[in-house]
Design an enzyme around this catalytic site. Structure first.
Site, PDB file in Angstrom:
ATOM      1  N   GLY B  40       8.764   2.323 -27.001  1.00 36.33           N
ATOM      2  CA  GLY B  40       8.670   1.822 -25.630  1.00 36.33           C
ATOM      3  C   GLY B  40       9.065   0.354 -25.606  1.00 36.33           C
ATOM      4  N   GLY B  45       5.600  -3.057 -24.860  1.00 36.59           N
ATOM      5  CA  GLY B  45       6.419  -2.777 -26.043  1.00 36.59           C
ATOM      6  C   GLY B  45       7.344  -3.923 -26.397  1.00 36.59           C
ATOM      7  CG  HIS B 266      -0.080   1.355  -4.571  1.00 37.41           C
ATOM      8  ND1 HIS B 266       0.121   0.902  -3.288  1.00 37.41           N
ATOM      9  CD2 HIS B 266      -0.081   0.259  -5.369  1.00 37.41           C
ATOM     10  CE1 HIS B 266       0.226  -0.424  -3.323  1.00 37.41           C
ATOM     11  NE2 HIS B 266       0.113  -0.832  -4.568  1.00 37.41           N
ATOM     12  NE  ARG B 330      -2.789  -1.781  -6.232  1.00 38.51           N
ATOM     13  CZ  ARG B 330      -1.924  -2.093  -7.181  1.00 38.51           C
ATOM     14  NH1 ARG B 330      -1.890  -1.381  -8.291  1.00 38.51           N
ATOM     15  NH2 ARG B 330      -1.097  -3.099  -7.027  1.00 38.51           N
ATOM     16  CG  HIS B 401       1.198   2.510  -8.286  1.00 39.42           C
ATOM     17  ND1 HIS B 401       2.544   2.289  -8.346  1.00 39.42           N
ATOM     18  CD2 HIS B 401       0.607   1.315  -8.544  1.00 39.42           C
ATOM     19  CE1 HIS B 401       2.763   1.010  -8.608  1.00 39.42           C
ATOM     20  NE2 HIS B 401       1.615   0.404  -8.757  1.00 39.42           N
ATOM     21  NE  ARG B 435      -2.661  -1.059 -12.712  1.00 41.53           N
ATOM     22  CZ  ARG B 435      -1.908  -1.634 -11.770  1.00 41.53           C
ATOM     23  NH1 ARG B 435      -2.099  -2.906 -11.452  1.00 41.53           N
ATOM     24  NH2 ARG B 435      -0.993  -0.947 -11.123  1.00 41.53           N
ATOM     25  CG  LEU B 441       2.976  -6.885 -13.798  1.00 40.15           C
ATOM     26  CD1 LEU B 441       3.756  -7.846 -12.911  1.00 40.15           C
ATOM     27  CD2 LEU B 441       3.925  -5.897 -14.438  1.00 40.15           C
TER      28      LEU B 441
END
Lengths: 258, 637
Positions: B40, B45, B266, B330, B401, B435, B441
């Site tokens: 990945g 990765g 989402h 969310r 999502h 999350r 990110l």
């Protein structure tokens, strides 16, 4: 709506290819161009044929994977739009659509509409980075970057590396791609230390990969899905020329025993 | 099997620092003797491969895309969180930790999450040094925006393309190492199995997607950074190629899979337009900073949005959650949208949509300002729907999502299989049952840049290594199995396409194991999935050959794995008899319709161990021990 597709089919890099015709039926305006091809492929598989190979991944215009020349124009000619974001509402019932892969010596066809764009990766490997190892960074705010510089760098950094610029260019030049990366990094203070090396090395790697020269026709800018400006090519030429000149001075200094 | 999370003892804020001192190091000159396989090349990765190579390890990196720059991290729009407190609005490591634990509905590990918050600030420093052009103020300093589930502005962004810019930063760092000869990159190469020798992960078997050649690669450790499994639902915001194969193959080789039922829906995606739909497109959560979500108060109100007067609109998020309003997390926003639509007040075709309206924001700050903030998102919306969202409100609907579940890992990010590390979305570790926006990110880069490089050294230094070779019998055996399976798809010669099976599976999961789940529905899904799988292996039609580029064959392998994995997902959802975060069981809700957790019985990580084909997997429970925080009912009112 119903369409006739003229599609480039090619078994692999070593076998000559040819155009073949397919009927696309029951296409609705809300489909993306790639979803239309999905429908055609489903039909082909059902009849025992091999589906048309084409690259795609994110299907939202950002990964840069899709790479179709549609009616002679990379990505199909909607301004600032990748093929995956091109929707069928821009076509009419009965249209005849020609679909080809990117055509450039540096991008050999792997199968049908799939090409090898690894030369782009090699260009980046030659200098499209800032040499900073993980852990070496200082606080992010210790070096202010004027907003205008940062915004301009972002305009260049938006490049998705799809290669449409190469496909559109009659010389198959990669200048817009390379200029976008050189400009993005050379505009920022973090990229300044390697500014000269970057311009020289990336241009060299581009030439070695077999891309043609730039004759400033501007077709790259016209098809770029991120609307990256031709100005960046001028900016890179300036960086390149300055680096060449400075290189000459270095050589003299060294020859003089410096 | 006893699952030991190996959370260091001591006070929360000193755990990581102390652990770093306790971990064993590999001498710089010895690092080049270790081969690391990274599968990945997304944020996790690429950042891991680059950082490990910088340290001196020999790295091989694999991706199925044509270039490492294309991994789906690139599509992340809104931003990345970091506890910098540049805005002087009261942010801190502790607050980011607290928000993340609460956002995850108290189903994540305290130790892991605190470490994530601690390393978050360094990520921003690193990315800026790489030349990531984050948004800036006129003074030249970094700008921030707010995201759901937080009351501070801690999100850094690069227009609506933050994931792209962060990934390009990591890709450039990786490219530099490839150029230096420290990383060997294998694009268009898909991992199809994991190879264990004496119980240790020692390599992988891959298929070259251009030539069809199957080969083995040996290493001293294998790092999976292969993303999430959202595409098991067929329609999701994931890229078409995203798949569960690498992690599921590892599961079948003994790695336990944790919390597969925690899937994130989402709230703001472009609604489905028809059966031809191949994927769904997200509209960044950051839009909720300025957009107001509403539906008509009346049922079946078919008037165009501009003809519905203010008094007849229900700004339901502002009404139900006044303190967070349109920035409710969310899971909560998604369920609220579903409720409104189930109540017959949805808008657009099929009544499956709600409005996200920018009229007030445009009045407040002007259209050019909105254009500067979200221009590319509005453009994307127009391309897909043909509508101009500066003039009429966007129509949005929830879509799959992100997946919080993933392979189980300990504090070292190592699975229960020694030598198998799992990072980024592919592991389960930091987001609990939900999350928060702009945290994916952060986690991917935290794992790759700042955590794995330390913990992998500890593994190498504290385990006596025997070098594996790719021509050993263990590899040849797995290669043969992979070949047999690949050829089997081609030999079936049935009547239905791979996509038709995938679509049917996806619809079943969305209906029975999507935004709302119940026992009867899950049991029904658990009956139907094996039947569909049986039909797949009898009736699928894959054309072409195995010795060339064959996208249909690639997809067949992925869908075959989904058809097994889906059962695991539903089983996990069935045994978790509580509602938490993205897992909403309709039997377990408060009177106001909010998720009702059962901490007494379910404050554990469910970790499933493969027991053989057609055998139910075995459930292991890792208790969640909270030393710092008290589990409480989440409230955003």
């Amino acid at each position: 709506m119903n369409l006739t597709l003229r599609v480039w089919r090619q078994k692999n890099a070593h076998t000559p290819g040819e155009f073949r015709e397919y009927e696309a039926t029951g296409i609705v305006p809300d489909m993306s161009f790639l979803e239309m091809l999905d429908v055609v492929n489903e039909g082909l598989i059902a009849r025992g044929g091999e589906p048309i190979a084409f690259d795609s991944d994110c299907r939202e215009g950002i990964c840069g994977t899709c790479s179709l020349v549609i009616n002679g124009i990379p990505h199909g000619g909607q301004r600032g739009t990748t093929a995956c974001q091109l929707h069928m509402r821009h076509f009419k019932d009965g249209d005849r659509i020609t679909i080809e892969p990117w055509r450039a010596r540096a991008f050999p066809v792997l199968r049908d509409l799939v090409v090898d764009r690894s030369p782009f990766d090699r260009i980046v490997q030659s200098g499209g980075f800032v040499s900073v190892n993980t852990g070496q960074a200082v606080d992010a705010n210790c070096l202010p970057v004027p907003k205008d510089d940062s915004d301009l760098a972002m305009d260049a950094a938006q490049c998705i590396g799809c290669g449409a610029c190469v496909a559109a260019c009659k010389n198959a030049s990669a200048m817009l791609f390379v200029a976008a990366k050189v400009s993005h990094l050379n505009l920022l203070p973090q990229g300044k230390a390697e500014k000269d090396r970057r311009a020289l090395n990336m241009v060299k790697a581009m030439d070695e990969a077999g891309f043609g020269n730039c004759s400033v026709t501007g077709s790259c800018e016209a098809v770029c899905p991120k609307e990256i400006s031709l100005d960046f090519i001028a900016r890179m030429n300036r960086d390149y020329a300055a680096a060449l000149l400075k290189g000459k001075f270095h050589a003299k200094a060294q020859a003089a025993g410096g | 099997m006893k699952l030991d999370a190996k959370i260091p003892s001591g006070p929360l804020e000193r755990k990581w620092e102390r652990y770093q001192l306790e971990m064993k190091l590999v001498n710089p000159a010895n690092k080049r003797k270790f081969d690391v396989i990274v599968v990945g090349s997304g944020l996790a990765g690429a950042s891991a491969a680059a950082s490990l190579a910088e340290l001196g390890y020999k790295v091989k990196c694999f991706c199925f895309q044509d270039s490492p720059r294309r991994a789906h991290s690139i599509a992340a729009q809104g931003g990345i969180n970091a506890a910098k407190n540049y805005q002087n609005d009261g942010d801190s490591v502790y607050r980011l930790f607290y928000d993340t634990i609460k956002g995850g509905d108290f189903r994540a590990r305290e130790g892991n999450v605190y470490r994530l918050a601690q390393v978050s600030a360094g990520i921003i420093d690193q990315c800026v040094a790489q030349g990531v052009p984050f948004a800036r103020e006129y003074g030249g300093l970094l700008a921030n925006r707010s995201f759901g589930g937080a009351q501070v502005s801690r999100t850094f962004y690069a227009r609506g393309q933050t994931g792209q810019q962060l990934l390009l930063g990591a890709y450039q760092a990786l490219s530099r190492q490839i150029g230096l000869g420290n990383v060997k990159m294998f694009p268009r190469t898909e991992m199809l199995d994991l190879v264990l020798i004496d119980g240790h992960a020692k390599g992988i078997v891959v298929r070259d997607l251009v030539t069809g050649e199957i080969s083995s690669h040996a290493g001293d450790a294998v790092v999976l950074a292969t993303g999430g499994y959202g595409n098991v639902f067929y329609l999701s915001t994931n890229a078409r190629g995203c798949n569960v194969t690498a992690t599921y193959r590892a599961f079948k080789r003994g790695a336990v899979f944790a919390n597969p039922c925690y899937t994130q829906i989402h709230p703001t995606c472009i609604p489905v337009s028809g059966d031809h739909q191949s994927k769904l497109t997200l509209m960044s959560e950051s839009l909720r900073n300025d957009g107001r979500v509403w539906v008509p108060k009346k049922r079946d109100d078919k008037r165009p949005s501009q003809e519905i007067p203010e008094t007849e609109r229900d700004y339901y998020l502002e009404r139900k959650y006044p303190s967070y309003g349109n920035l409710a997390p969310r899971d909560i926003s998604s369920r609220a949208a579903k409720e409104a639509c189930d109540d017959g007040r949805g808008v657009g075709p099929g009544g499956l949509g709600v409005y996200l309206d920018f009229a007030d924001a445009i009045k407040r700050v002007s259209e050019p300002v909105i254009r500067e903030r979200y221009g590319n998102l509005f453009d994307m919306y127009e391309k897909i729907t043909g509508e101009n969202a500066y003039q009429t409100p966007m129509r949005i609907y929830p879509a799959v999502h992100y997946t919080m579940g993933g392979l189980w890992v300990d504090y070292n990010l190592m699975s229960n299989v020694p030598g198998l590390f799992v990072i980024g979305e592919a592991n389960f570790s930091d987001h609990g049952a939900n999350r928060l926006g702009a945290s994916a990110l952060m986690q991917g880069l935290a794992d790759g840049y700042f955590i794995l490089p330390y913990t992998i050294s500890n593994y190498f230094a504290s385990n006596k290594q025997t070098k594996a070779k790719a021509d050993q019998t263990e590899f040849k055996k797995v290669e043969a199995e992979v070949s047999v399976r690949t050829n089997k798809f081609l030999a079936i010669e049935g009547k239905r396409t791979v996509t038709s099976f995938h679509r049917e599976l996806g619809k079943l999961l969305w209906d029975k194991c999507g935004m709302a789940r119940d026992e009867a529905g899950l049991k029904e899904a658990l009956q139907k999935i094996p039947a569909l799988r049986e039909e797949f292996w009898r009736n699928v039609k894959v054309t072409g050959g195995s010795g060339s580029l064959n996208q249909d064959l690639e997809q067949a392998g992925r869908v075959a794995d989904y058809l097994e994995f889906a059962e695991l997902l539903c089983l996990d959802a069935l045994i978790r008899r509580e509602s938490c975060g993205g897992h909403f069981r309709t039997e377990f809700q408060t009177e106001e319709g909010e998720a009702l957790r059962d901490d007494a019985n379910f404050s554990f990580v469910s970790a499933w161990e493969f027991q053989g084909t057609d055998q139910p997997p075995m459930l292991h429970k890792e208790p969640l021990v909270y030393e710092e925080l008290k589990m409480s009912q989440r409230s955003y009112k």
